[in-house]
Design an enzyme around this catalytic site. Structure first.
Site, PDB file in Angstrom:
ATOM      1  N   GLU A 117       0.878  -1.181   0.000  1.00  0.00           N
ATOM      2  CA  GLU A 117       0.000   0.000   0.000  1.00  0.00           C
ATOM      3  C   GLU A 117       0.910   1.225   0.000  1.00  0.00           C
ATOM      4  O   GLU A 117       1.404   1.638   1.036  1.00  0.00           O
ATOM      5  CB  GLU A 117      -0.922  -0.025   1.233  1.00  0.00           C
ATOM      6  N   CYS A 124      -1.938   9.528   2.455  1.00  0.00           N
ATOM      7  CA  CYS A 124      -1.529   8.979   1.155  1.00  0.00           C
ATOM      8  C   CYS A 124      -2.569   9.213   0.065  1.00  0.00           C
ATOM      9  O   CYS A 124      -2.230   9.241  -1.120  1.00  0.00           O
ATOM     10  CB  CYS A 124      -1.211   7.489   1.275  1.00  0.00           C
TER      11      CYS A 124
END
Length: 491
Positions: free
Chosen positions: A210, A244
Site C-alpha cells: 500500500e 496517502c
C-alpha cells in the site's frame, strides 16, 4: 538467534498447533481487539497527540472509528467469508462437489506507517486475525509514542504467542525481512516498498504494498466550485496533509484558477476561524526531516496563500502554490504535507494527457456536473481508485477494495477484501469413484467420437446458483398451482 527470529519462530509454532482455525477462536480474538480499542482509547489518543499533534476528536474520527467498524464487520461476516464458495460447473464436473475454501496462509508480517499509525496498522491486523493467521506487527518507529503504546498494551489483550509486536527501526525491520513469512503487508513509501518486495522475493513470499504517489485532482469549470474546494480543502489538510490519498495537486483551466484559490482560502478560514496554528483540529509535521523536505519543495513556486511555518512547533500552514509546472520541484515527488500546487490545463483532454504521462496514482479525483466528462476520465486513465465530486471518502466504504496499481502499490484490502488477500483461496473438487463410462472419453486410445463428447462437456457451462433458483421457482410454482387447484375444487 535474534529477537526478530525468535518472534517469528514462536508465531509459526503457535500457528502450527491449529489454534487459529476454528472461527470461534478468531471471533474471540477480534472481540479482544475491540476491547483493547474501547478500553485504551485514552492512551491511543494521547500517543497520537504526541506524535502528530492530533486532537482527541480527530484521533477518534480518523484512527479509531474506522478500526472499530472493521472489527464489528469482520465478526458479523466471518462465517459467511470463511464458508466454502460454490463455483460454476461444466459437464465434466456436474456431479462433483466443486468449491473454493478459504484457509489461513500462516504467519503474516504487517509493517505499519507513521502517518496513521493506528488505523493503517490495525486494519490489516483485523483481516489477518479473521483469516486465521498468526501475525508479527511492526509499527513505525517514527511515530514512536504510538509504537510504544502498541507494544505495551496490545499483548495484554491478544494471544501473546500468535500476535506479537516487534519494535525498532531500520535494523530491526531488515532483520524481520530476512525471515520467511507467508505474506508481507507493507504500508509506506514506494522506495521502501521496492526493498520489501526484493526481500520477500528471496522466500517467494507474496506481498501487499500500500504505497502512494501523486494523486491528481481535476476541477472542471462546469461544477460547483465552492463545494468542490471545500471538500478538497478538508481532504488535503487532514493530518496536516500527511495522508496517502490526499489530493496531491490540482488541475484546472486558467479561467477558474483565481476563484479556486479564493474558495480554498474561504474554506480554510471557516475550518480554522482564528488560525490553523492555534486550532486543535490542525496537526503537525511528524519530524524535522519531513519539515525541511516540505519547505524545500516550495522553491521556485509562487505562494498564492499560506506559506507560514514554525520549525520549532513542526507547523506548516495550509499552503496553495501557483505558477507551478511539471518541472517544478514540488511535482517531482509525493508531497505528503500541507502544500497544494495548482497546474493550469486547457480542459479535460490536456488533464488526462498530463495524468497519463505520469505513474499511475493511488486515487484520481474529478469534480464536474458533467457525467459524460466523469466517465471519460474513468475510461481514459488508470488508478487504484477514482472518486468523482469528493475526496478521500472512498476509504470509508469497506466494500470497496482499497489499493494501488503500478508504482502506487499492489493488492487490495478493507473488509472481505483483506480476508481474501490474507487467505489461500483453495480450489477443492470431490469426485465419486463411479460413472467410468462417462469418464472414458478422456482415456486413450483417443477417437473422434471421444473428442466430440469432450468438446461438448468442456464447452457447456452451468451456473449452479441459477439452476438452484430455477428449481426452487419450479417447486414454488407447482405448489402454488396445487393450492389454487385445491381451493377451486373445494369451493
Amino acid at each position: 538467534m535474534s529477537r526478530e527470529q525468535l518472534a517469528v519462530q514462536q508465531a509459526r509454532r503457535s500457528f502450527q498447533t491449529g489454534r487459529t482455525k476454528p472461527l470461534e477462536f478468531r471471533i474471540q480474538q477480534l472481540r479482544k481487539l475491540q476491547s483493547f480499542i474501547q478500553e485504551r482509547h485514552g492512551e491511543i489518543k494521547d500517543a497520537l497527540r504526541k506524535d502528530l499533534g492530533k486532537s482527541d476528536r480527530a484521533s477518534e474520527l480518523y484512527d479509531i472509528l474506522v478500526v472499530e467498524s472493521e472489527v464489528k464487520l469482520s465478526m458479523t461476516k466471518l462465517a459467511e467469508w470463511a464458508a466454502p464458495r460454490p463455483v460454476d460447473k461444466n459437464l465434466f464436473t456436474i456431479t462433483d462437489e466443486v468449491y473454493v475454501k478459504p484457509e489461513p496462509l500462516g504467519v503474516v508480517l504487517i509493517i505499519g506507517p507513521w502517518n496513521y499509525p493506528w488505523s493503517l496498522t490495525l486494519l490489516p491486523l483485523v483481516g489477518a486475525i479473521a483469516a486465521g493467521n498468526a501475525v508479527i506487527l511492526k509499527p513505525s518507529e517514527i511515530s514512536s509514542n504510538s509504537s510504544k503504546v502498541m507494544k505495551e498494551l496490545l499483548p495484554l489483550y491478544l494471544d501473546k504467542d500468535l500476535y506479537q509486536v516487534v519494535e525498532g527501526g531500520v535494523p530491526e525491520t531488515q532483520e524481520l525481512l530476512k525471515q520467511r513469512f507467508d505474506h508481507i503487508f507493507y504500508t509506506g513509501s514506494t522506495t521502501v516498498g521496492k526493498l520489501v518486495m526484493e526481500a520477500a522475493s528471496r522466500h517467494l513470499t507474496p506481498v501487499t504494498l500500500e504505497l502512494g504517489g501523486k494523486s491528481p485532482c481535476y476541477i472542471d469549470k462546469n461544477c460547483d466550485i465552492s463545494t468542490a474546494c471545500r471538500r478538497i480543502t478538508w481532504a488535503k489538510f487532514i493530518n496536516c496533509g500527511q495522508t496517502c490519498i490526499a489530493p496531491d495537486f490540482l488541475l484546472c483551466e486558467p479561467s477558474i484558477q483565481n476563484r479556486v484559490v479564493e474558495e480554498i482560502k474561504k474554506s480554510i478560514k471557516k475550518f480554522y476561524p482564528d488560525s490553523p496554528n492555534s486550532s486543535e483540529d490542525y496537526g503537525r509535521i511528524i519530524n524535522q526531516r519531513q519539515f525541511k523536505r516540505l519547505m524545500g519543495l516550495m522553491e521556485g513556486c509562487t505562494v498564492a496563500f499560506g506559506g507560514d511555518a514554525d520549525e520549532a512547533q513542526g507547523y506548516i500552514g495550509p499552503t496553495v502554490l501557483k505558477n507551478v509546472t511539471a518541472e517544478s520541484k514540488v511535482m517531482q515527488e509525493e508531497i505528503f504535507g500541507p502544500l497544494l500546487p495548482i497546474i493550469s490545463v486547457d480542459g479535460v483532454e490536456e488533464a488526462i494527457q498530463f495524468i497519463n504521462e505520469r505513474e499511475k496514482p493511488l486515487v484520481l479525483y474529478v469534480f464536474s456536473y458533467d457525467d459524460k466528462l466523469i466517465k471519460k476520465v474513468i475510461a481514459e486513465t488508470s488508478s487504484g481508485a477514482v472518486v468523482a465530486n469528493d475526496c478521500v471518502v472512498h476509504f470509508l466504504d469497506s466494500a470497496l477494495p482499497f489499493g494501488g496499481v503500478g508504482h502506487s502499490g499492489m493488492g487490495r484490502y478493507r473488509g472481505r477484501h483483506t480476508f481474501d488477500q490474507l487467505s489461500n483461496l483453495r480450489s477443492c473438487m470431490i469426485k465419486q469413484l463411479r460413472m467410468e463410462g462417462f469418464n472414458s472419453m478422456r482415456y486413450p486410445p483417443h477417437t473422434d467420437s471421444k473428442l466430440s463428447w469432450a468438446r461438448r462437456a468442456l464447452l457447456t457451462h452451468f451456473n449452479i446458483r441459477r439452476l438452484q433458483n430455477l428449481v426452487i421457482l419450479a417447486i414454488l410454482t407447482g405448489l402454488a398451482a396445487f393450492l389454487v387447484q385445491r381451493f377451486l375444487y373445494s369451493s
